[in-house]
Write a protein that holds these residues in place. Structure first.
Motif, PDB file in Angstrom:
ATOM      1  N   ARG A  41       4.697  13.278   0.844  1.00  0.00           N
ATOM      2  CA  ARG A  41       3.394  12.713   0.498  1.00  0.00           C
ATOM      3  C   ARG A  41       2.503  13.733  -0.210  1.00  0.00           C
ATOM      4  NH1 ARG A  41       0.937  12.709   4.809  1.00  0.00           N
ATOM      5  NH2 ARG A  41       2.551  13.858   5.936  1.00  0.00           N
TER       6      ARG A  41
ATOM      7  N   THR B 152       2.788   4.722   0.439  1.00  0.00           N
ATOM      8  CA  THR B 152       3.014   5.757   1.452  1.00  0.00           C
ATOM      9  C   THR B 152       2.624   7.128   0.909  1.00  0.00           C
ATOM     10  OG1 THR B 152       5.315   6.085   0.741  1.00  0.00           O
ATOM     11  CG2 THR B 152       4.907   4.450   2.460  1.00  0.00           C
TER      12      THR B 152
ATOM     13  N   ASN C  52      -6.951   6.187   6.547  1.00  0.00           N
ATOM     14  CA  ASN C  52      -5.899   5.365   5.929  1.00  0.00           C
ATOM     15  C   ASN C  52      -6.290   3.886   5.904  1.00  0.00           C
ATOM     16  OD1 ASN C  52      -4.074   7.494   5.423  1.00  0.00           O
ATOM     17  ND2 ASN C  52      -3.350   7.438   7.539  1.00  0.00           N
TER      18      ASN C  52
ATOM     19  N   THR D 156       0.851  -1.183   0.000  1.00  0.00           N
ATOM     20  CA  THR D 156       0.000   0.000   0.000  1.00  0.00           C
ATOM     21  C   THR D 156       0.888   1.235   0.000  1.00  0.00           C
ATOM     22  OG1 THR D 156      -0.150  -0.133   2.417  1.00  0.00           O
ATOM     23  CG2 THR D 156      -1.917  -1.155   1.143  1.00  0.00           C
TER      24      THR D 156
ATOM     25  N   PRO E  19      -6.585  10.184  10.498  1.00  0.00           N
ATOM     26  CA  PRO E  19      -5.755   9.064  10.027  1.00  0.00           C
ATOM     27  C   PRO E  19      -6.490   7.743   9.860  1.00  0.00           C
ATOM     28  CG  PRO E  19      -5.273   9.555  12.328  1.00  0.00           C
ATOM     29  CD  PRO E  19      -6.159  10.650  11.836  1.00  0.00           C
TER      30      PRO E  19
ATOM     31  N   ARG F 173      -8.304   3.562   2.764  1.00  0.00           N
ATOM     32  CA  ARG F 173      -7.424   3.573   1.586  1.00  0.00           C
ATOM     33  C   ARG F 173      -6.685   2.250   1.448  1.00  0.00           C
ATOM     34  NH1 ARG F 173      -6.605   8.581   3.988  1.00  0.00           N
ATOM     35  NH2 ARG F 173      -7.756  10.181   2.868  1.00  0.00           N
ATOM     36  N   ALA F 174      -6.183   1.750   2.561  1.00  0.00           N
ATOM     37  CA  ALA F 174      -5.441   0.490   2.513  1.00  0.00           C
ATOM     38  C   ALA F 174      -6.327  -0.653   2.034  1.00  0.00           C
ATOM     39  CB  ALA F 174      -4.856   0.165   3.889  1.00  0.00           C
TER      40      ALA F 174
ATOM     41  N   PHE G 147      -2.105   2.276   9.709  1.00  0.00           N
ATOM     42  CA  PHE G 147      -2.798   3.542   9.487  1.00  0.00           C
ATOM     43  C   PHE G 147      -2.136   4.698  10.214  1.00  0.00           C
ATOM     44  CE2 PHE G 147      -4.681   2.346  13.531  1.00  0.00           C
ATOM     45  CZ  PHE G 147      -4.943   3.558  14.153  1.00  0.00           C
TER      46      PHE G 147
ATOM     47  N   THR H 151      -0.008   8.115  -0.500  1.00  0.00           N
ATOM     48  CA  THR H 151      -1.409   8.488  -0.288  1.00  0.00           C
ATOM     49  C   THR H 151      -1.801   8.532   1.183  1.00  0.00           C
ATOM     50  OG1 THR H 151      -2.041   6.154  -0.538  1.00  0.00           O
ATOM     51  CG2 THR H 151      -2.114   7.534  -2.504  1.00  0.00           C
ATOM     52  N   GLN H 152      -0.898   8.233   2.103  1.00  0.00           N
ATOM     53  CA  GLN H 152      -1.258   8.240   3.517  1.00  0.00           C
ATOM     54  C   GLN H 152      -1.404   9.665   4.030  1.00  0.00           C
ATOM     55  OE1 GLN H 152       1.188   5.648   6.045  1.00  0.00           O
ATOM     56  NE2 GLN H 152      -0.585   4.302   5.959  1.00  0.00           N
ATOM     57  N   THR H 153      -2.242   9.820   5.047  1.00  0.00           N
ATOM     58  CA  THR H 153      -2.507  11.144   5.608  1.00  0.00           C
ATOM     59  C   THR H 153      -2.289  11.146   7.114  1.00  0.00           C
ATOM     60  OG1 THR H 153      -4.862  10.685   5.985  1.00  0.00           O
ATOM     61  CG2 THR H 153      -4.241  11.616   3.851  1.00  0.00           C
TER      62      THR H 153
END
Length: 594
Positions: free
Chosen positions: A451, A292, A303, A290, A300, A306-307, A327, A294-296
């Motif tokens: 990011r 990194t 995430n 997955t 959180p 998203r994952a 996450f 696109t992580q926030t």
């Protein structure tokens, strides 16, 4: 009780066939006369997706493509375990033991300092001959592999090795590493279930590259390895057999799924160019992770969502192994809670959703087959352009410039709200209480500033830090480096709310090539800008770093007493970003939708 009557068999031939024209008429009716073209979806840097696809789409491909050679078994659940610099990895090895006892089929150690990793302890705690273990290292891949072989003598290791030096992926780096990589290939030749060379396409994906760029530059990486590593002692077939792919998977579900399928279409084409038979391509292994990128940090728990879609795309696209990121990895130390959620996500997809029960489930889909073909064609064309420019590593500056341009465009779309990031620039949690200290996070050297959402996040975090300081009424002041990308974020986010006459003034207050700052005192917050050179001199002065010391990385957050910081700002010439009729706090409030 009587037996229920058997249901009559249902065949698609019982339903009347609908022509493309009939579908188009229905779409036009549902759209109330609008052209269905308004529903077209242009992918960043890639093809334009049509509103619908019909059987003619497969005719355009020359008929239904054959199903792809997917893994013979479901993907392996391989959690990633970062090992901090200078540590022996004992803590992470024990986490690996726990993970393997609770559903993981392997582990992936990401080693900041490979020389410190205790290979003997690993061999004591895990049966290396039966355990799938991956290793990503930034230095000394040959030395690590030799120590692993010595720690488990006579054992055929399983897993992979990914050499990821700071300069770029294998193949994109200078030739001085060729000897070390040849040694790795030779040492692993008797380990049939171990891949000693990586095509690290995730390097580009996590820097903001499009799916097509990730594939194209991955192919260039592979081409460089196939062209430079073979010699009298290391045949081409051995290099090919040692290769596997690392791919970063983002949350755009169908394009990411098609990206992995396109990879399996392109790989035989590349190997054919080197005179290798189709059988050589059939053994390709793909490790997906997955992304990194696109992580926030904000909101959180999104995430996790998203994952989920990233993992679904990976396994339906044909990944052999999968690492799902935690996450909270951007701000929290590794912990069992987030690690268990990441590990179980893959288990739910396999054990409850049964995603591993079907080979190439997207095969025959009008849409996905067309998208796979278009991505493959676009990636191959870009690969050929890169090779015409000299290939890697010669074309590395051009490649990095192209990826940087793509990332910058993403920053701008997010800043303008044209690309939605849930919880960050749309549907934000205004009452969010951070699970971390913004001051410590901004000061942390480990905070990932590369990011997609960083420009949006750092402004929110810096503003939160200011309001916290104002409430405490301390005599300290802080200067938060927002970065060059935040200039565009501020301009794009605030632009539409200004009268037309004031827009040129806003643009003038954000000169190109400058960095943005938030100066925060107990009484006020002021947006400012300066050149990178000004900021470096300022930071050296504030922390008394002599000019003779060449290597100095200024932190994101600088703090001092109010009088010193105010005088330093005056001396070093930082400029305030002025917008007529608006205070800085009004600008910040508008940017955050308050």
């Amino acid at each position: 009780m009587s037996e229920p009557l058997p249901a009559p068999p249902v065949a698609f031939t019982e339903f009347p066939a609908l022509t493309t024209a009939a579908w188009q008429a229905r779409l036009a009716r549902d759209l109330k006369g609008q052209d269905p073209a308004v529903l077209r979806w242009p992918l960043p840097g890639g093809p334009v997706l049509e509103p619908f696809y019909h059987r003619e789409a497969l005719d355009a491909l020359g008929g239904p493509p054959a199903p792809l050679p997917f893994p013979a078994r479901p993907w392996q659940n391989v959690p990633a375990l970062p090992v901090p610099a200078g540590t022996d990895g004992h803590f992470e090895i024990e986490r690996a033991v726990t993970s393997l006892a609770h559903g993981a089929e392997g582990v992936h150690f990401e080693l900041a300092t490979a020389s410190a990793f205790d290979a003997d302890y690993l061999a004591q705690r895990l049966p290396l001959g039966a355990t799938f273990v991956g290793y990503t290292v930034a230095e000394g891949p040959d030395e690590l592999l030799a120590r692993l072989a010595a720690a488990a003598p006579g054992v055929a290791l399983r897993g992979f090795l990914c050499f990821a030096p700071l300069l770029g992926p294998e193949g994109g780096t200078p030739p001085q590493y060729a000897g070390a990589l040849r040694y790795c290939v030779a040492l692993a030749q008797t380990w049939p279930d171990f891949r000693a060379l990586a095509v690290n396409a995730a390097y580009f994906g996590n820097a903001g590259a499009t799916g097509g760029q990730q594939l194209a530059y991955g192919l260039s990486t592979a081409a460089a390895l196939l062209a430079t590593l073979p010699d009298a002692a290391t045949p081409l077939a051995a290099v090919t057999g040692a290769l596997h792919w690392h791919v970063a998977v983002g949350p755009s579900y169908f394009p990411e799924l098609a990206k992995l399928r396109a990879l399996r279409r392109l790989w035989p084409t590349l190997l054919h160019a080197y005179g290798l038979p189709p059988a050589a391509a059939a053994t390709l292994r793909v490790h997906a992770a997955t992304a990194t990128w696109t992580q926030t940090t904000l909101d959180p728990h999104t995430n996790l969502l998203r994952a989920t879609t990233e993992a679904m795309s990976a396994v339906l696209g044909g990944a052999d192994s999968l690492s799902v990121g935690t996450f909270d990895s951007l701000y929290a130390v590794p912990n069992e809670f987030s690690g268990r959620l990441a590990r179980n996500l893959s288990l739910v997809l396999r054990e409850e959703a049964h995603f591993g029960a079907v080979q190439d489930p997207a095969a025959g889909s009008y849409f996905v087959e067309t998208l796979t073909d278009e991505l493959a064609r676009a990636a191959w064309a870009l690969f050929q352009q890169t090779e015409a420019a000299g290939g890697l590593p010669e074309a590395r500056p051009l490649v990095l410039e192209a990826v940087h341009a793509t990332a910058t465009a993403t920053f701008q779309r997010i800043a303008a709200g044209k690309q939605v990031v849930v919880g960050t620039n749309r549907f934000e949690n205004r009452a969010e209480r951070f699970a971390f200290n913004p001051k410590k996070l901004l000061r942390s050297a480990a905070f990932d500033t590369t990011r997609a959402t960083y420009p949006s996040e750092v402004l929110r975090l810096a503003t939160a830090l200011h309001f916290e300081r104002r409430e405490r009424k301390t005599r300290q002041a802080a200067l938060v480096l927002l970065g060059a990308g935040v200039n565009r974020h501020i301009e794009n986010s605030f632009w539409q709310s200004l009268p037309a006459l004031e827009r040129p003034e806003l643009a003038a207050s954000h000169p190109d090539g400058t960095l943005s700052f938030l100066f925060s005192s107990p009484e006020e917050a002021t947006l400012m800008y300066a050149t990178p050179e000004q900021f470096q001199r300022f930071a050296r002065f504030l922390y008394r770093i002599p000019v003779e010391r060449q290597m100095f990385m200024a932190p994101v957050l600088l703090s001092s007493d109010l009088a010193t910081l105010q005088e330093a700002l005056r001396v070093f010439g930082f400029q305030e970003m002025r917008v007529q009729g608006y205070t800085t706090e009004e600008v910040l409030a508008r940017l955050q939708g308050r």
